[in-house]
Write an enzyme that holds these catalytic residues in place. Sequence first.
Site, short mmCIF file in Angstrom:
data_model
loop_
_atom_site.label_atom_id
_atom_site.label_comp_id
_atom_site.label_asym_id
_atom_site.label_seq_id
_atom_site.Cartn_x
_atom_site.Cartn_y
_atom_site.Cartn_z
N GLU A 1 12.55 7.99 113.14
CA GLU A 1 11.72 8.23 114.31
C GLU A 1 12.28 9.53 114.88
OE1 GLU A 1 10.11 5.93 118.28
OE2 GLU A 1 12.25 5.82 117.83
N ASP A 58 15.56 4.14 114.69
CA ASP A 58 15.02 4.27 116.04
C ASP A 58 15.69 5.46 116.74
OD1 ASP A 58 13.49 3.04 118.35
OD2 ASP A 58 15.53 2.98 119.16
#
Length: 709
Positions: free
Chosen positions: A382, A345
């Site tokens: 990401e 993330d």
Amino acid sequence: MPQPSLPAPAPQARLGATLDDQGASFALWAPRATRVELALVSRDREQSNTDMTLTDGGVWTVHVPGIRAGQMYGFRVHGLWEPKSGQRFNPARLLLDPYARAITGGVDYSGPIHDHTSESDYLPDTTDSSHAVPICVVVEPTPAPTPLAQPIEPSRRVILETHVKGYTLRHPLVPEHLRGTYAGLAYPAIIKHLTGIGVTTVELLPVHHFVSEPFIIRAGLSNYWGYNSMGFFAPHAAYASVGTMGEQVDEFKDMVSALHEAGIEVILDVVYNHTGEGNHEGPTLSFRGIDHAGYYRLTENMLDDMDVTGCGNSVDTSQPGVLRMVTDSLRYWVEEMGVDGFRFDLATTLIRDSEHHVDHDHPFKTAVATDPALASSWMIAEPWDIGPYGYQLGAWGPGWAEWNGKFRDHIRDFWRGATSGVGELATRLCGSPDLFESDGRPVSASINFITAHDGFTLRDLVTYNDKHNEANNENNRDGSDDNRCWNCGVEGETDDQQIVALRQRQVRNFLMTLVLAHGTPMITAGDEFGRSQQGNNNAYCQDSPISWASWAEEDTWADLTTFVSNLTAIRAAHPALAPTTYLHHDMVLDSTGASLRRPALAWLNGGTGEMGEEDWHDPSRSLLGMYSSTADEAFILWVHAGADPVELTLPDIAWGSAYRVLIHTGAEDEFPVAGDTLAPGDALTVPGRTAVLMQAVVPTRATGLSAEA
């Protein structure tokens, strides 16, 4: 101003709690502390504190005889209270071990969980926090889960991004006491569904132990997604069906074993970029109390957190102890918990240096690339955060796959009729070589997706023009306004069957484009059966029916699961639809090395054959054919986003001696049934807003081919 560089833990240091025949050793990296106490906690929260000894690299250690699995503990860390130097030591705070293998209990948000007083962020609160915070648990080592019998070939992967709790909480065939748990996700009915829709890989939303943000609790909600980690080694306790005193570890392992035995990979969405402590005004549960400037990026005044994540704080991997924690965590989840990879993330935060600049030569990337334990793990970035130069899509290099936000945005725009021509469409369909090919990465490096946990579901993408986040109690101000959606004429659900049919067609168009585009497709859990979040595009705080998957959707969406199953089965059966490398307009060769007189990749205009310059520069064009072939097979994927039907002419014999429709997104009466044969030069009417996959009959040996063919 660079933050102070702290000593690295000694390589031989075993951080956390380690059981042995005599008891347990405890070790904590706290290089600026002046004293550290191990607090052994009983079931009634009574404590027995033992001083620890400072050793090399800023690691404090102690061995306690007689300790057994299930012992609860925490740390009290003493030192200077000097917020202007990033030191907020407060021994009144009972702190979680960053290396805890299990965590039990929760946060009393009305209790003394802040390190400062209510009057000032910079005055220490000396009230004891031990009855208001979670507690660590010593865990007995157990065998690792069953490994996959065979690794999944990267080109064959189909990812399902799912939430452990939300996917099974309302499944009628999962026993009620297992719903919403690790055991529920491993239940045979769920595994049967996953294999039935062709999933090779489950990507679990965060399962590192997490807490809710205080402002969410005050709003009467909770953190549902889990992007608020407090334990990078501990599986989230609330997802265990049988207990939180270490049982969650065994249940997680059993889940991994069950999925592996079904041939399904497990990858974790990991949140090493920030923690659940928020900024310096937030609760002190672990890292801030161990060393504020040691774990977090701070601004130049050293008082405030540097926030490049949008979540209050940013973990500082330029500090050697923090980098060690992250890499130790990755290694633990692979070696002991059996997972097959990670999705990072806001990954850009992890490669910022001591001056907060993005650095692709960062020690984090080096550590990941050189650690033998991680050699076979799948690493997905990401590739952005909200800090300066944070958008790094395409820049992560060999060894990394990346969430392809450009694919998401353009495919959404194409099917709602908001693109100019089909030039970028072609680039996205063939794996986004503009982003990933130059450094030699495989086409599977592009993680293609239309939806994810963050945003509309696929059904909502075609049902709403606007977000409807009122249930989040933020007056609908939260969540993205850039949704690139189209409600097909009516906002929200409707009984108008023409609109319902159009919405279903659009959902099938999205899924067909996603699964058949080159690269790695990722489907959001529930999109395979028409899950809705009632227009909420930011359901992070909705532990409610808004987020939970419903397995009893309206009959009008019931056939979508079958469509997805057929689609993924076709992809799995035909290597030409899932190439391992980027395809170009090179001639395909047979097994002898002779040319088969057809290209591996070509773009067709539906009329004269290959796309020409005029076709590529036509801003009104909404039809494109992607021709993909190998020595053994060839296919054409036609996509047509226009509202009106279009008549196309099938390519001449050089492209195939016959064509068969394999799957399409139109109504049953709009195409020849699967298996019917069309000839080169035949006309085919493609209805508006439709995708069609055709298989071309092609020679597999060059013998007999004319030089002109």
